[in-house]
Structure formats: structure tokens, C-alpha cells
Design a protein around this motif. Sequence first.
Motif, mmCIF file in Angstrom:
data_model
loop_
_atom_site.group_PDB
_atom_site.id
_atom_site.type_symbol
_atom_site.label_atom_id
_atom_site.label_comp_id
_atom_site.label_asym_id
_atom_site.label_seq_id
_atom_site.Cartn_x
_atom_site.Cartn_y
_atom_site.Cartn_z
ATOM 1 N N VAL A 45 82.208 -49.899 -145.654
ATOM 2 C CA VAL A 45 81.054 -49.162 -145.124
ATOM 3 C C VAL A 45 81.084 -49.191 -143.600
ATOM 4 O O VAL A 45 80.830 -48.173 -142.935
ATOM 5 C CB VAL A 45 79.739 -49.756 -145.672
ATOM 6 N N LEU A 46 81.408 -50.337 -143.017
ATOM 7 C CA LEU A 46 81.540 -50.430 -141.559
ATOM 8 C C LEU A 46 82.647 -49.503 -141.060
ATOM 9 O O LEU A 46 82.486 -48.810 -140.050
ATOM 10 C CB LEU A 46 81.844 -51.873 -141.156
ATOM 11 N N LEU A 47 83.756 -49.466 -141.782
ATOM 12 C CA LEU A 47 84.890 -48.619 -141.383
ATOM 13 C C LEU A 47 84.509 -47.149 -141.385
ATOM 14 O O LEU A 47 85.063 -46.348 -140.621
ATOM 15 C CB LEU A 47 86.073 -48.868 -142.327
ATOM 16 N N SER A 48 83.561 -46.787 -142.219
ATOM 17 C CA SER A 48 83.132 -45.385 -142.287
ATOM 18 C C SER A 48 82.266 -44.983 -141.100
ATOM 19 O O SER A 48 82.012 -43.798 -140.885
ATOM 20 C CB SER A 48 82.343 -45.142 -143.586
ATOM 21 N N ASN A 49 81.808 -45.968 -140.337
ATOM 22 C CA ASN A 49 80.905 -45.684 -139.215
ATOM 23 C C ASN A 49 81.169 -46.689 -138.098
ATOM 24 O O ASN A 49 80.389 -47.613 -137.864
ATOM 25 C CB ASN A 49 79.453 -45.767 -139.684
ATOM 26 N N LEU A 50 82.279 -46.514 -137.395
ATOM 27 C CA LEU A 50 82.689 -47.475 -136.372
ATOM 28 C C LEU A 50 81.735 -47.517 -135.177
ATOM 29 O O LEU A 50 81.783 -48.446 -134.372
ATOM 30 C CB LEU A 50 84.111 -47.161 -135.908
ATOM 31 N N LYS A 51 80.856 -46.525 -135.066
ATOM 32 C CA LYS A 51 79.864 -46.549 -133.989
ATOM 33 C C LYS A 51 78.924 -47.751 -134.127
ATOM 34 O O LYS A 51 78.262 -48.139 -133.160
ATOM 35 C CB LYS A 51 79.052 -45.256 -133.994
ATOM 36 N N LEU A 52 78.869 -48.315 -135.333
ATOM 37 C CA LEU A 52 78.012 -49.478 -135.548
ATOM 38 C C LEU A 52 78.432 -50.659 -134.686
ATOM 39 O O LEU A 52 77.620 -51.550 -134.400
ATOM 40 C CB LEU A 52 78.045 -49.881 -137.028
ATOM 41 N N VAL A 53 79.699 -50.680 -134.273
ATOM 42 C CA VAL A 53 80.195 -51.770 -133.431
ATOM 43 C C VAL A 53 79.425 -51.824 -132.115
ATOM 44 O O VAL A 53 79.274 -52.892 -131.507
ATOM 45 C CB VAL A 53 81.710 -51.605 -133.176
ATOM 46 N N LEU A 54 78.907 -50.705 -131.672
ATOM 47 C CA LEU A 54 78.178 -50.636 -130.405
ATOM 48 C C LEU A 54 76.661 -50.577 -130.621
ATOM 49 O O LEU A 54 75.914 -50.360 -129.654
ATOM 50 C CB LEU A 54 78.629 -49.404 -129.607
ATOM 51 N N ASN A 55 76.238 -50.782 -131.857
ATOM 52 C CA ASN A 55 74.821 -50.665 -132.203
ATOM 53 C C ASN A 55 74.171 -52.044 -132.203
ATOM 54 O O ASN A 55 74.548 -52.920 -132.985
ATOM 55 C CB ASN A 55 74.681 -50.000 -133.573
ATOM 56 N N LYS A 56 73.174 -52.247 -131.352
ATOM 57 C CA LYS A 56 72.540 -53.569 -131.235
ATOM 58 C C LYS A 56 71.824 -53.975 -132.525
ATOM 59 O O LYS A 56 71.780 -55.168 -132.879
ATOM 60 C CB LYS A 56 71.564 -53.597 -130.065
#
Length: 555
Positions: free
Chosen positions: A172-183
Motif C-alpha cells: 500500500v505504501l509502494l502505491s503512494n510514495l508521496k506518503l514518505v513526505l506526509n507528516k
Amino acid sequence: MTSKLSKTFIYFLGTLFIINLVQSYFTQLIFDESYYWYYAQNMAWGYFDHPPMVALLIKISSFFFEGELGVRFMSCILSVGTYIILWDLVDNPIKRKYIPHFFALGFSITLLNAYGFLTLPDTPLLFFTALFLWAYKKFLERENVWSAIFLGVVMAALMYSKYHAVLVIAFVLLSNLKLVLNKYAWLAVIVALLCYTPHFIWLYENDFVSIKYHLTERPNQAYSFSKFTAGFFLNLVALFGLTFPLVYWSLYKTKITDTFIKALVYLTYGVILFFFISSFNRRVQTQWIIVIAIPLFVLTYQYTLQNPNFRKWLYRLAVINIVLLTYARFWLVHQPLLPITYESHRNREWVKEITDKVGDMPIVFENSYRNAPMYAFYTGNTSFSLNNIMYRQNQYTIDSSEYKVQHQKVLYVSGYLSGGDVTLRNKNGDIYYGKYIEDFESFRKLRCIVDVESFDLDSNEELVLKVYNPYQEDIDLKKIKFNVAYTNDYKKVKETQPLKTDLKDGQTPFLKAKDTTYFTFKLPKPKMEKPGYAKLSISENGLYTGLNGKTIPVN
């Protein structure tokens, strides 16, 4: 969420719940369920094979009921919850017109049916996978502190269910790598790690025994296309039965229209790809891929609502699946319906045969973490699994159950005895034996430690063996013998030999309590050609040598 449910939906859901309750009551336990019931008798933050969620479910169930339903009640509850969550995950206003199709699809999925009443680690894994996807969907709709905290708690619950859950989170994380920058995503991760800290502590205190076993100690076998890779594809089919071509067709035809659908697609393909690659190394079990049933359910039902002809054929095949699965459900209770004996058959009978002969005497089962808890569940009597070098470690290796049978008169039950004091039959009618031991004494918690990365068979070097005694009493060396077991490249024991050891200078002829004793030894040459690994082990009081040392490569 429940306010959106129609009466028709509630009727179907209530029928499912009642069916699963009745099934739970009349179906005898299978072996894994009895093993997890054994977990629940001593609640902890972790167990040898799995995190503790399955034990928690059983413990909660036992507060409401006794017997089989006291093991399975919470599974019936979680099954209801899973269907409610799946319903809410589908965003299509016409879904209310096709409630029978929704339940037909769910009832037709083989393991979704089974885990509606059986209590196994995959039962909470399915529920929390669905809840995780629901929490993630809500997080995408509204990113804030509360949605992040809820997502983090659900991720922890998912990981407390089964270690495979890491794949769900990762894809699921791989499907939305923008989460890496999401506080807020990072807040969810921090909350999950904090909630999971008790299990991390348990792993540390138990020398990461679960991780080591699953990653390095587990035996394997030589690659076979038919057993490994072909078997993997067969599992993909078995998971959905006759509807499998339509389910996978809906996956293929799904267009990624938003971030959440992308997560469902990535999760499904990711798990399939991961275990496809794994199938070239080991045999993949059907339940390992069970998590794909959740995203595929949503994607298939979405596609069903959009395509009338597809909907018609899915419904027809699902009904046939349901008929077959319903017959199988009756067979789980009444064995004569099929000429096959399953784990849920004749457990009370073989347990009663033993108690009729020996009463409430403690039973020591050799190499059976399956029979020992099943016997304890149906009798309430003391049992223990004594694991030797030909078997594998399990919960009986690390808990305190060994102490309950020490210096007791026990019946020692083994499939390896050629005769004995008591003749028994297992559920399949096969004969095995038990012998009485007047004063049973085992030391399976002794640890053999050799500080080498590998053994060199061409070397005549003298090595140091450290033996740690975790018991409260000294152990006379006359009671024990050292051995070495050689395995093939797949860690299957092929040969055992006695190991000659000498006490180092200044050591007493005892293994001191809570202390380490030092020996020297030279590794004997194996008779087998090219062993892959060696294990040092200890035999006590004439018992077959145990699981006392780690697996060390042989050069």
C-alpha cells in the motif's frame, strides 16, 4: 457505518453469523486451533510461531462460551465485521440493488468461508486487512491527526495478527510514495511502532526466536516445479474456486481511477508477485496469499456492478461454489459424507481411548505440538510435546510447560516406538505405542553454543562448546550425552553421531544452575557425503537427542 446497512443486508449478515455460530459449535477443533488455544492458556505479547492476536481472540471467546465455541466465537464476530467493512469499501450507489451478489461472492471464496468460524492467525489478518484498507481510505479523504492515529493503531493490530501483514502495509505504501513526505503518514507509523513495542520487547527477551526460526531455521526441500511454482498457481485457483477466472479477469480489467483503487491493485499484484518469486525457494501455502481476497473482493464486486453479463456469470458460478462449500461444511462435522478423514474428525474418540486406558496421567507426546494441545483441550489433563532433533521447535520449546511433567509418572507416546506398555490408535486407525516412565526428567532448555560461523570438516581443530543451563538446579553430567546431527542443504537431518567432549580445566562434573559450562570437542567426520549443516544437541536420560543448538553451515 452500520447506519448505511439495509434490512436485506442485515438479514444476509445475520444468517451468515448464525451459520458460523452453529458450525463453530458442532465442528471439532483442527490441530492448529488447539495449538492456538494452548497459546491462550498463558497470555503473552508473543509466541513462537506468531504474534499474539489469535491467542487474544481465543481468550476473549472463552469468557463467553466453553468448548469449541469458546475458541471460535470471536472469529464469527470478526467475519461479520469483515463483511460490513467490505460493503463500505465499495463506492457505487447501485450496490444496494445487488446485495445477494455481494454475499454470493463472499460465500463462494473458500478461505473467507473457513475463516468465518475457524480461529487461526489468518482470521484476524483478514479482518484487520479490511479495516486497514478502510482506515487508509478515510485517511486519504481527510488527512488529520485523528485519522493518522487510527491508521497507526490498525496497522499495529494488523501486525499483531501475523507477520505477513508487513506485505499489506508495504505494498500500500509502494502505491503512494508521496506518503514518505506526509507528516500525518509518519505520525501513523510512529503510533504503530509504539503500539507494537511490547511485541518488539518480547522478541528481544526471547532472542528473536520467531524471526530466526522463520528466516533461518525452517527446513526446506529441493525445488520442484510441480510442488512449488505450479502449486503456487494452484493455490491462486483454490482460493476462489470456480469463480477464479472471473475474479482475476476483474483485476486485469480494473482501471486505476484514484489513489485507493491503486492501493488495491498494487496490494494484489504485489502479494502475488512476492509469493511467485518465493515459490522458486519454498512451497507456498494457500493461507499465505489469503490477504489478496480482500482487495480482490472489492475490485470484483465493483466490476460486477458495472457489467451485467459478467454479473450474471459470476452469480451462477458463485452459487455452484456455495453448494460445494456447504457440503464441505457438513462434512467437517460428519466425516462419512466423504471418504476422507480431516483434522476435525474423531478427535474426541482418540483422546478418549487414551484416557480410558491411563486416566488423568500426564501424557508426553514425542514430536507433536498438534496432539499435545488437542489432548489437553478435550480432557483438561496435563500434556507436553517433547521435541527432538528430527522435529522442529515450537511453543513447547520456549514456554514453561516442561516443568509440569518433571519427576511425574507419565505415559510417553511416540510414533517411533516399536512396542510399549499401551497400544493406541490415531484418528486414521494407525497403531502407535506409549510406554510408562516412572520419573520423567528432561532438559530440553539446555543450550549448546559454539562461537563459529561454520564448521570445517577438513580441520582437526579443537573447538569450545559452551552449555548454558537455565534451570534452577545443577545437572549431573552422567545424565546427559552430547551428539551432533548432520543435515542436507535443506536442513533435514540425515545422520546423528555421538560427540565426545572434555570438560575444560577447572570445571565441575555438573552443569551449574543458571551458569555456563565449557567443554572442548572435535567434530566427528560424517558418513554422509557433503552435509550442508550441523547441529549440536543433548540427549538426557536415554531420550532421543533434542533441539539444543543452532544450525551451523558445514564447509
